[in-house]
Write a protein that holds these residues in place. Structure first.
Motif, PDB file in Angstrom:
ATOM      1  N   UNK A  92       0.475  -3.512 -12.153  1.00  0.00           N
ATOM      2  CA  UNK A  92       0.492  -2.443 -11.165  1.00  0.00           C
ATOM      3  C   UNK A  92       0.076  -2.978  -9.794  1.00  0.00           C
ATOM      4  N   UNK A  93      -0.934  -3.833  -9.766  1.00  0.00           N
ATOM      5  CA  UNK A  93      -1.364  -4.424  -8.495  1.00  0.00           C
ATOM      6  C   UNK A  93      -0.271  -5.319  -7.912  1.00  0.00           C
ATOM      7  N   UNK A  94       0.441  -6.052  -8.758  1.00  0.00           N
ATOM      8  CA  UNK A  94       1.536  -6.893  -8.278  1.00  0.00           C
ATOM      9  C   UNK A  94       2.637  -6.041  -7.660  1.00  0.00           C
ATOM     10  N   UNK A  95       2.957  -4.898  -8.289  1.00  0.00           N
ATOM     11  CA  UNK A  95       3.977  -4.000  -7.737  1.00  0.00           C
ATOM     12  C   UNK A  95       3.541  -3.451  -6.376  1.00  0.00           C
ATOM     13  N   UNK A  96       2.297  -3.104  -6.249  1.00  0.00           N
ATOM     14  CA  UNK A  96       1.788  -2.578  -4.980  1.00  0.00           C
ATOM     15  C   UNK A  96       1.854  -3.643  -3.898  1.00  0.00           C
ATOM     16  N   UNK A  97       1.484  -4.875  -4.249  1.00  0.00           N
ATOM     17  CA  UNK A  97       1.530  -5.957  -3.264  1.00  0.00           C
ATOM     18  C   UNK A  97       2.950  -6.248  -2.804  1.00  0.00           C
ATOM     19  N   UNK A  98       3.889  -6.237  -3.720  1.00  0.00           N
ATOM     20  CA  UNK A  98       5.285  -6.496  -3.316  1.00  0.00           C
ATOM     21  C   UNK A  98       5.818  -5.349  -2.474  1.00  0.00           C
ATOM     22  N   UNK A  99       5.416  -4.136  -2.785  1.00  0.00           N
ATOM     23  CA  UNK A  99       5.878  -3.003  -1.991  1.00  0.00           C
ATOM     24  C   UNK A  99       5.321  -3.063  -0.585  1.00  0.00           C
ATOM     25  N   UNK A 100       4.108  -3.562  -0.421  1.00  0.00           N
ATOM     26  CA  UNK A 100       3.515  -3.673   0.901  1.00  0.00           C
ATOM     27  C   UNK A 100       4.182  -4.769   1.718  1.00  0.00           C
ATOM     28  N   UNK A 101       4.609  -5.841   1.068  1.00  0.00           N
ATOM     29  CA  UNK A 101       5.202  -6.950   1.814  1.00  0.00           C
ATOM     30  C   UNK A 101       6.640  -6.668   2.200  1.00  0.00           C
ATOM     31  N   UNK A 102       7.329  -5.769   1.511  1.00  0.00           N
ATOM     32  CA  UNK A 102       8.707  -5.426   1.882  1.00  0.00           C
ATOM     33  C   UNK A 102       8.692  -4.672   3.206  1.00  0.00           C
ATOM     34  N   UNK A 103       9.558  -5.084   4.046  1.00  0.00           N
ATOM     35  CA  UNK A 103       9.674  -4.368   5.313  1.00  0.00           C
ATOM     36  C   UNK A 103      10.777  -3.343   5.184  1.00  0.00           C
ATOM     37  N   UNK A 104      10.515  -2.156   5.615  1.00  0.00           N
ATOM     38  CA  UNK A 104      11.550  -1.124   5.506  1.00  0.00           C
ATOM     39  C   UNK A 104      12.741  -1.476   6.408  1.00  0.00           C
ATOM     40  N   UNK A 105      13.928  -1.290   5.876  1.00  0.00           N
ATOM     41  CA  UNK A 105      15.126  -1.596   6.684  1.00  0.00           C
ATOM     42  C   UNK A 105      15.352  -0.445   7.642  1.00  0.00           C
ATOM     43  N   UNK A 106      15.688  -0.830   8.863  1.00  0.00           N
ATOM     44  CA  UNK A 106      15.903   0.201   9.881  1.00  0.00           C
ATOM     45  C   UNK A 106      17.393   0.406  10.030  1.00  0.00           C
ATOM     46  N   UNK A 107      17.815   1.518   9.565  1.00  0.00           N
ATOM     47  CA  UNK A 107      19.238   1.862   9.743  1.00  0.00           C
ATOM     48  C   UNK A 107      19.325   3.007  10.740  1.00  0.00           C
ATOM     49  N   UNK A 108      19.948   2.704  11.863  1.00  0.00           N
ATOM     50  CA  UNK A 108      19.996   3.714  12.901  1.00  0.00           C
ATOM     51  C   UNK A 108      21.394   4.171  13.142  1.00  0.00           C
TER      52      UNK A 108
END
Length: 83
Positions: A67-83
């Protein structure tokens, strides 16, 4: 040759002096009894692991680790900006 004669300590004469003397002597008796009391191990006995030990064990469990590994990977992903 000189002779030394010791006289017994005189007792307090008034009621107030007697009360103060009794309080003073009671304080010193209690102080000496507590200060020179032998070690009592039951006062220092640990009854088992505490909350910090449980928290460490929970952090080391596989479910928590994934669970901690999933949280860490989610934090490191940068949200893609689609405009």
């Amino acid at each position: 040759m000189a002779t030394i004669i010791s006289a017994p300590l005189s007792r307090p004469t008034t009621k107030r002096e007697a009360t103060l003397f009794a309080e003073f002597s009671a304080f010193w008796r209690a102080f000496v009894a507590k200060a020179f009391h032998p070690y009592r191990p039951e006062l220092h006995y640990m009854r088992g692991p505490g909350p910090a030990c449980r928290a460490k064990q929970m952090a080391l469990s596989p479910a928590v680790r994934s669970m901690l590994a999933d949280i860490r990977t989610a934090k490191t992903r940068k949200p893609s900006r689609s405009a």
